[in-house]
Design a protein around this motif. Sequence first.
Motif, PDB file in Angstrom:
ATOM      1  N   VAL A 114       0.844  -1.197   0.000  1.00 54.21           N
ATOM      2  CA  VAL A 114       0.000   0.000   0.000  1.00 54.21           C
ATOM      3  C   VAL A 114       0.874   1.241   0.000  1.00 54.21           C
ATOM      4  O   VAL A 114       1.999   1.234   0.504  1.00 54.21           O
ATOM      5  N   GLU A 115       0.339   2.294  -0.574  1.00 54.20           N
ATOM      6  CA  GLU A 115       1.014   3.580  -0.527  1.00 54.20           C
ATOM      7  C   GLU A 115       0.797   4.184   0.853  1.00 54.20           C
ATOM      8  O   GLU A 115      -0.336   4.420   1.263  1.00 54.20           O
ATOM      9  N   LEU A 116       1.884   4.381   1.587  1.00 54.64           N
ATOM     10  CA  LEU A 116       1.766   4.929   2.940  1.00 54.64           C
ATOM     11  C   LEU A 116       1.424   6.405   2.850  1.00 54.64           C
ATOM     12  O   LEU A 116       2.058   7.159   2.111  1.00 54.64           O
ATOM     13  N   ALA A 117       0.408   6.833   3.609  1.00 56.62           N
ATOM     14  CA  ALA A 117      -0.029   8.230   3.577  1.00 56.62           C
ATOM     15  C   ALA A 117       1.060   9.133   4.102  1.00 56.62           C
ATOM     16  O   ALA A 117       1.801   8.782   5.018  1.00 56.62           O
ATOM     17  N   ALA A 118       1.168  10.330   3.515  1.00 58.08           N
ATOM     18  CA  ALA A 118       2.175  11.286   3.964  1.00 58.08           C
ATOM     19  C   ALA A 118       1.889  11.684   5.398  1.00 58.08           C
ATOM     20  O   ALA A 118       0.779  12.057   5.739  1.00 58.08           O
ATOM     21  N   SER A 119       2.915  11.626   6.281  1.00 55.15           N
ATOM     22  CA  SER A 119       2.725  11.947   7.697  1.00 55.15           C
ATOM     23  C   SER A 119       2.982  13.416   7.975  1.00 55.15           C
ATOM     24  O   SER A 119       2.411  14.003   8.851  1.00 55.15           O
TER      25      SER A 119
END
Length: 519
Positions: free
Chosen positions: A513-518
């Motif tokens: 999965v594409e990890l959401a920008a933190s």
Amino acid sequence: MSLKNIKNDLSASLVVFLVALPLCLGLGLASTQQSDLVFSGIIAGIVGGVVVGLASGSAIGVSGPAAGLVVIVLGALNTLGSFELLILSVFLAGVIQMIAGFLKAGIIGYYFPSSVIKGMLAAIGLTLILKEIPHALGYDKDFMGDFALEQTDGHNTFTELFYAFQYNSPGAIIISVISLGLLILFEQSFMKRIGLFKFLPGALFVVLTGIALNKLFGTAMPDWQLSGEHLVQLPVAGSASEFVSFFRLPDFNGLTNPQVYITAITIALVASIETLLCVEATDKLDPLKRTTPTNRELKAQGLGNMISGLIGGLPITQVIVRSSANISAGGTSKVSTICHGLILLLSAIFIPTFLNQIPLASLAVILLMVGYKLSKISLYRSMYKLGWHQFIPFIVTVIAILSTDLLKGIGIGMVVAIFFILRENFRHSYRVKKKPEANGETVIIHLSEEVTFLNKASIQMKLEELPKNSKVIIDGSNSVHIDYDVLEIINEFKLHVAPGKDITVETVSIPHVELAASH
């Protein structure tokens, strides 16, 4: 505690100090409504930095007085009738938190959905922006650090914005615009290659520039010069004995007062929940993807509140605004947290008069930048790309926090997130199998048909239990649905954690999965 990146940590500690100073003062005033008790916020900041910093297992989390406790503290102060009874309740709240830590209640922190945590971060960022715009314009009627929408003067955050544009100060606006330009300049890569600016943060130059500009206004344009409520207002002691008088001792005669225990339980509950929420959020912002031991954090917070209560400080939690500022400034270890507390202490003793020359407009711009980094447009885009089951709980959390307060907003977001999970089916589990091989043992984790965020804590703990130099196979071939929160844990473990422990990770039917920008 690592000293490997001490230059970055010391630089970050200055930024955290500049962020913490107005928040501690604002929360001290907002919580007590008494100018002679404003130092209680500074005490809590010092204890949160030094004591909690030393005891905590968080490398980058920063603790201190929190906006979420303002209403509780102010109400308790009115109910109890004395500040000495209030700090007795703070001390007892610390005792309760210590007990909770030993009872391993920190596991609760693993059960907050990722979408809700990221919604909390975005909402806090937006709240910071909304609350600091008036200070940047020179309208300083509201306390810095009081994040409640409804104010004690009958106004709210949005009406404060309306008045700020009507009753602004040209001097504050000029200071804010130049300060913002400096911060943006210091964010550029070429500035970070200059030796001097690798150590001295842009926030320090913003503050010094603000002081210099205000002095210049006093000479060239007296009507533009900022004074009084537009500047930092740290209590100044005329002698050592007067400084000692800023600290208060609890009234232990109140141990027979039932209301003291009710207040203590309330503070312990709210402070613990806020801390666990912030721990989860801070770990997501950490570039090194370290995991904070939540039970140890409860013990550290308990110790901090016990000491803060004993010497006249407000209650303490881990605070995402300061933690985020620490991360953005390059802090990598507890050195930055502890040093920011020491700087608060030394500044309050030796240079309060100098600090009282800092325009609130300069500090507001620093907080505006922190708010922007917490609530970037890229975060909203990345959450939207993850699908409605992630985006709707995220955006509902943002709106709910802005409309109510932090804990109510988180509660509403949790309800929505759980609804989406229940809609996917509530059945979930996994099993572990160990397979002997010639070069050691391979751990096989078979995920079940339905895997939701309720598996988050157990799967994360199972992965953390894996010994160094081991091999693990995570098998999702039997799974019909794997929730994003679990996929995020698996992918973060595979990409960021396992390589540091020399753990070989093999995944079967586990989508990347594409990890959401933190941040």
